[in-house]
Scaffold this motif. Structure first.
Motif, mmCIF file in Angstrom:
data_model
loop_
_atom_site.group_PDB
_atom_site.id
_atom_site.type_symbol
_atom_site.label_atom_id
_atom_site.label_comp_id
_atom_site.label_asym_id
_atom_site.label_seq_id
_atom_site.Cartn_x
_atom_site.Cartn_y
_atom_site.Cartn_z
ATOM 1 N N PHE A 296 52.587 -41.977 66.628
ATOM 2 C CA PHE A 296 52.851 -40.527 66.208
ATOM 3 C C PHE A 296 52.982 -39.739 67.215
ATOM 4 O O PHE A 296 53.641 -38.811 67.596
ATOM 5 C CB PHE A 296 51.623 -40.180 65.126
ATOM 6 C CG PHE A 296 51.824 -40.646 63.753
ATOM 7 C CD1 PHE A 296 52.471 -39.926 62.819
ATOM 8 C CD2 PHE A 296 51.095 -41.869 63.131
ATOM 9 C CE1 PHE A 296 52.436 -40.397 61.627
ATOM 10 C CE2 PHE A 296 51.414 -42.237 62.055
ATOM 11 C CZ PHE A 296 51.920 -41.409 61.199
ATOM 12 N N SER A 297 52.170 -39.885 68.437
ATOM 13 C CA SER A 297 52.340 -38.989 69.580
ATOM 14 C C SER A 297 53.545 -38.750 70.244
ATOM 15 O O SER A 297 53.941 -37.882 70.866
ATOM 16 C CB SER A 297 51.277 -39.570 70.648
ATOM 17 O OG SER A 297 51.313 -41.057 70.975
ATOM 18 N N LEU B 281 51.518 -34.670 62.101
ATOM 19 C CA LEU B 281 52.813 -34.460 62.356
ATOM 20 C C LEU B 281 53.767 -33.219 61.692
ATOM 21 O O LEU B 281 54.101 -32.583 62.370
ATOM 22 C CB LEU B 281 53.399 -35.734 62.154
ATOM 23 C CG LEU B 281 54.879 -35.874 62.510
ATOM 24 C CD1 LEU B 281 55.123 -35.880 63.891
ATOM 25 C CD2 LEU B 281 55.423 -37.126 61.918
ATOM 26 N N ALA C 280 57.040 -36.202 68.594
ATOM 27 C CA ALA C 280 57.099 -34.992 68.922
ATOM 28 C C ALA C 280 58.264 -34.809 70.062
ATOM 29 O O ALA C 280 58.989 -33.963 70.184
ATOM 30 C CB ALA C 280 55.876 -34.269 69.607
ATOM 31 N N SER D 72 52.667 -29.771 62.381
ATOM 32 C CA SER D 72 53.067 -29.604 63.837
ATOM 33 C C SER D 72 54.710 -29.336 63.798
ATOM 34 O O SER D 72 55.390 -28.359 64.534
ATOM 35 C CB SER D 72 53.205 -30.736 64.961
ATOM 36 O OG SER D 72 51.438 -30.809 64.982
ATOM 37 N N LYS E 106 47.439 -38.536 60.402
ATOM 38 C CA LYS E 106 48.532 -38.329 61.452
ATOM 39 C C LYS E 106 50.074 -37.576 61.004
ATOM 40 O O LYS E 106 50.493 -36.893 61.456
ATOM 41 C CB LYS E 106 48.797 -39.791 62.121
ATOM 42 C CG LYS E 106 47.674 -40.271 62.983
ATOM 43 C CD LYS E 106 47.873 -41.724 63.694
ATOM 44 C CE LYS E 106 46.642 -41.955 64.629
ATOM 45 N NZ LYS E 106 46.698 -43.232 65.044
#
Length: 149
Positions: A126-127, A24, A130, A27, A20
């Motif tokens: 983690f989601s 991350l 962002a 991203s 993750k």
């Protein structure tokens, strides 16, 4: 803007957490962009030792795919020793924004890393991180020395 990512590679990081973290950071690179004239990234890792894996001046990492390769390689390393060496990073004169992810966040440790309460960001997973990137960027760019794109 110069962005230093310091990834925890200590034994406390489980395989899924490492994966993750890699997703991350990749991203983040995609979202912010990286180039010779724009944003630059440095990658460091810490566990029982601290290592600078690539610095801001490494021209190979002005291309996103090269930078992502470094992230993938370095954040998958599992050390054989136990412990962390965040103290080595904290000896530098840099702005640190400590990001805690998950339900077991140790607030006093994050505060000791960031040095100031307003430089700590916590999210449930983690989601959700962002969604907080604009907050993190604002904190980083509030430094009068920062140049942000």
């Amino acid at each position: 803007m110069d962005v230093a990512i310091v990834g925890d590679i200590s034994k406390s990081m489980k395989s899924d957490h490492r994966s993750k973290l890699i997703v991350l950071v990749k991203s983040l690179v995609d979202k912010m962009g990286v180039s010779r004239e724009g944003n630059h990234f440095a990658i460091a890792s810490f566990g029982p030792y601290a290592a600078i894996n690539t610095n801001f001046n490494n021209q190979n990492n002005y291309k996103a795919e090269n930078l992502k390769r470094v992230v993938n390689q370095r954040f998958r390393v599992v050390p054989t020793k136990v412990g962390t060496r965040t103290d080595l990073i904290l000896q530098k004169d840099v702005r640190v924004i400590a990001v805690g992810i998950g339900s077991g966040i140790d607030q006093p440790t994050l505060l000791s890393i960031a040095r100031e309460k307003d430089q700590v960001v916590t999210v449930g997973g983690f989601s959700e991180l962002a969604d907080e990137m604009n907050t993190i960027k604002s904190k980083a760019c509030s430094d009068r020395r920062a140049t942000c794109n």
